[in-house]
Design a protein around this motif. Structure first.
Motif, PDB file in Angstrom:
ATOM      1  N   SER A  41       0.856  -1.182   0.000  1.00 48.15           N
ATOM      2  CA  SER A  41       0.000   0.000   0.000  1.00 48.15           C
ATOM      3  C   SER A  41       0.890   1.229   0.000  1.00 48.15           C
ATOM      4  O   SER A  41       1.906   1.290   0.690  1.00 48.15           O
ATOM      5  N   ALA A  42       0.517   2.192  -0.806  1.00 49.39           N
ATOM      6  CA  ALA A  42       1.293   3.430  -0.906  1.00 49.39           C
ATOM      7  C   ALA A  42       0.385   4.529  -1.425  1.00 49.39           C
ATOM      8  O   ALA A  42      -0.693   4.273  -1.971  1.00 49.39           O
ATOM      9  N   GLU A  43       0.843   5.757  -1.242  1.00 54.58           N
ATOM     10  CA  GLU A  43       0.097   6.888  -1.800  1.00 54.58           C
ATOM     11  C   GLU A  43       0.565   7.094  -3.235  1.00 54.58           C
ATOM     12  O   GLU A  43       1.733   6.889  -3.554  1.00 54.58           O
ATOM     13  N   TYR A  44      -0.339   7.518  -4.044  1.00 57.61           N
ATOM     14  CA  TYR A  44       0.036   7.761  -5.424  1.00 57.61           C
ATOM     15  C   TYR A  44      -0.804   8.921  -5.961  1.00 57.61           C
ATOM     16  O   TYR A  44      -1.841   9.275  -5.430  1.00 57.61           O
ATOM     17  N   THR A  45      -0.300   9.529  -7.049  1.00 53.66           N
ATOM     18  CA  THR A  45      -0.997  10.617  -7.723  1.00 53.66           C
ATOM     19  C   THR A  45      -1.106  10.248  -9.189  1.00 53.66           C
ATOM     20  O   THR A  45      -0.123   9.834  -9.814  1.00 53.66           O
ATOM     21  N   VAL A  46      -2.290  10.419  -9.714  1.00 51.70           N
ATOM     22  CA  VAL A  46      -2.516  10.118 -11.130  1.00 51.70           C
ATOM     23  C   VAL A  46      -2.102  11.337 -11.944  1.00 51.70           C
ATOM     24  O   VAL A  46      -2.573  12.446 -11.709  1.00 51.70           O
TER      25      VAL A  46
END
Length: 89
Positions: free
Chosen positions: A69-74
């Protein structure tokens, strides 16, 4: 089953005193035996609960580590300009 009956009225005073001391000693020993057994049972129960908690904690951590699990930006790229036009327009 045979029953044992001790008639204390026919015994001498010394025998009655000794019988009383033996009976009192057995009661005290029985009390301490029961207390020790309860204490040992409480320790064993606490150890079992601690072990159960530790295994559940380990399984929960393993389940959490199963997935990344990680944060991501599209990021979307702007469409490229049609061919033939100068860039920036």
């Amino acid at each position: 089953m045979a029953a044992v009956y001790i008639n204390l009225r026919q015994r001498s005073l010394v025998e009655r005193i000794l019988f009383g001391i033996v009976a009192l000693a057995l009661l005290v020993l029985g009390f301490f035996f029961i207390a020790a057994a309860l204490f040992a049972g409480a320790i064993l129960a606490a150890a079992a609960l601690l072990r159960f908690w530790w295994l559940r904690r380990k399984l929960r951590k393993a389940e959490e580590e199963r997935y990344v699990s990680a944060e991501y930006t599209v990021v979307e790229r702007a469409s490229s300009p049609p061919p033939g036009l100068p860039p920036g327009r």
